[in-house]
Design an enzyme around this catalytic site. Sequence first.
Site, PDB file in Angstrom:
ATOM      1  N   LYS A 183       0.134   4.587  -7.185  1.00 32.58           N
ATOM      2  CA  LYS A 183       0.699   3.534  -6.343  1.00 32.58           C
ATOM      3  C   LYS A 183       1.011   2.378  -7.274  1.00 32.58           C
ATOM      4  O   LYS A 183       0.123   1.885  -7.972  1.00 32.58           O
ATOM      5  CB  LYS A 183      -0.382   3.160  -5.325  1.00 32.58           C
ATOM      6  CG  LYS A 183      -0.282   1.853  -4.638  1.00 32.58           C
ATOM      7  CD  LYS A 183      -1.593   1.683  -3.859  1.00 32.58           C
ATOM      8  CE  LYS A 183      -1.596   0.496  -2.940  1.00 32.58           C
ATOM      9  NZ  LYS A 183      -1.178  -0.750  -3.536  1.00 32.58           N
TER      10      LYS A 183
HETATM   11  P1  FBP Z   1      -0.478  -4.719   0.550  1.00 30.13           P
HETATM   12  O1  FBP Z   1       0.589  -3.817   1.050  1.00 30.13           O
HETATM   13  O2  FBP Z   1      -0.938  -5.680   1.582  1.00 30.13           O
HETATM   14  O3  FBP Z   1      -0.079  -5.386  -0.752  1.00 30.13           O
HETATM   15  O4  FBP Z   1      -1.743  -3.791   0.294  1.00 30.13           O
HETATM   16  C1  FBP Z   1      -1.764  -2.820  -0.703  1.00 30.13           C
HETATM   17  C2  FBP Z   1      -2.876  -3.140  -1.684  1.00 30.13           C
HETATM   18  O5  FBP Z   1      -2.898  -2.306  -2.794  1.00 30.13           O
HETATM   19  C3  FBP Z   1      -4.255  -3.129  -1.073  1.00 30.13           C
HETATM   20  O6  FBP Z   1      -4.853  -1.887  -1.133  1.00 30.13           O
HETATM   21  C4  FBP Z   1      -4.940  -4.159  -1.884  1.00 30.13           C
HETATM   22  O7  FBP Z   1      -5.949  -4.812  -1.207  1.00 30.13           O
HETATM   23  C5  FBP Z   1      -3.848  -5.121  -2.204  1.00 30.13           C
HETATM   24  O8  FBP Z   1      -2.653  -4.440  -2.170  1.00 30.13           O
HETATM   25  C6  FBP Z   1      -4.037  -5.706  -3.554  1.00 30.13           C
HETATM   26  O9  FBP Z   1      -2.935  -6.549  -3.792  1.00 30.13           O
HETATM   27  P2  FBP Z   1      -2.839  -7.432  -5.063  1.00 30.13           P
HETATM   28  O10 FBP Z   1      -3.728  -6.791  -6.076  1.00 30.13           O
HETATM   29  O11 FBP Z   1      -1.419  -7.411  -5.431  1.00 30.13           O
HETATM   30  O12 FBP Z   1      -3.322  -8.757  -4.699  1.00 30.13           O
END
Ligand code: FBP
Length: 264
Positions: free
Chosen positions: A177
């Site tokens: 991802k």
């Molecule tokens: P979002 O779609 O809200 O960005 O969530 C995906 C994710 O990977 C979550 O699993 C995680 O909490 C968050 O994004 C972390 O986002 P970042 O590290 O960019 O703050």
Amino acid sequence: MIPIDDSPIVRDGKSLILAMDHGLEHGPVDFKEVPEKLDPSTVFETATHDAVTCMAVQKGIAEGYYPSYEDDVNLLLKVNGTSNLWMGEYDSAVNCSVDYAAEIGADAVGFTLYGGSNHEVEMAEEFRDVQEDARKHDLPVVMWSYPRGQGLKNDTKPEVISYATRLGLELGADIAKVKYPGNKDAMAHAVKCAGDMKVVMSGGSKTSDYDFLSTVEAAVDAGAKGLAVGRNVWQREDPTRILDALELVIYEEETADAALEATE
Ligand code: FBP
């Protein structure tokens, strides 16, 4: 990468992972506008939508809430994570063993790797244990591949995202991802760097329906196999509508415009 049955978290070769580990990663601030979503059951309800292939949560949420949803939702257990209170170099604590994840019903496990962090070596070693334990349980492994750290910071540059997907392939993830690198060509290159491994786009902070869906459309056009998303779904007033549209864009490869029109 050895062939593994990833069917519990994949539909027609694609994946839509609904993530709700934000209470740990970002803190309650992500729920400010949607306080009702502090109750994890509300997001598990959203995850029963046909478009969602699995829901990604941390151990405590899985223990407390998954038993009520195990017939309707597939579980992607995130085995590491760190709060926003941590002010050190990017790192992520391993909060759950793969054995325990399997015991509480996980269909897959998730792991964040901060390539480029001063802790990359330790994190890659922890990933080795998680990946090999997951193989023993036949659980697919999703890598949150986020190059970050001193000298990189939140980087979404094309070459960084290509490196991120490649790290997933080289280290044995089944799905990586990654953040969207800003344009379709860069995403296509990142997908190419991943070989046969699936790449999904990371959702990011909430944007307009059109902006969000058109980015997903571009990522899918570029060869991404779907999306791992949190805020852009459950921070919306009507998560069902955006999931209906995402279903069209991801599985039917419709355009954002067509998906919006069909779900009006
Ligand atoms: P979002 O779609 O809200 O960005 O969530 C995906 C994710 O990977 C979550 O699993 C995680 O909490 C968050 O994004 C972390 O986002 P970042 O590290 O960019 O703050």
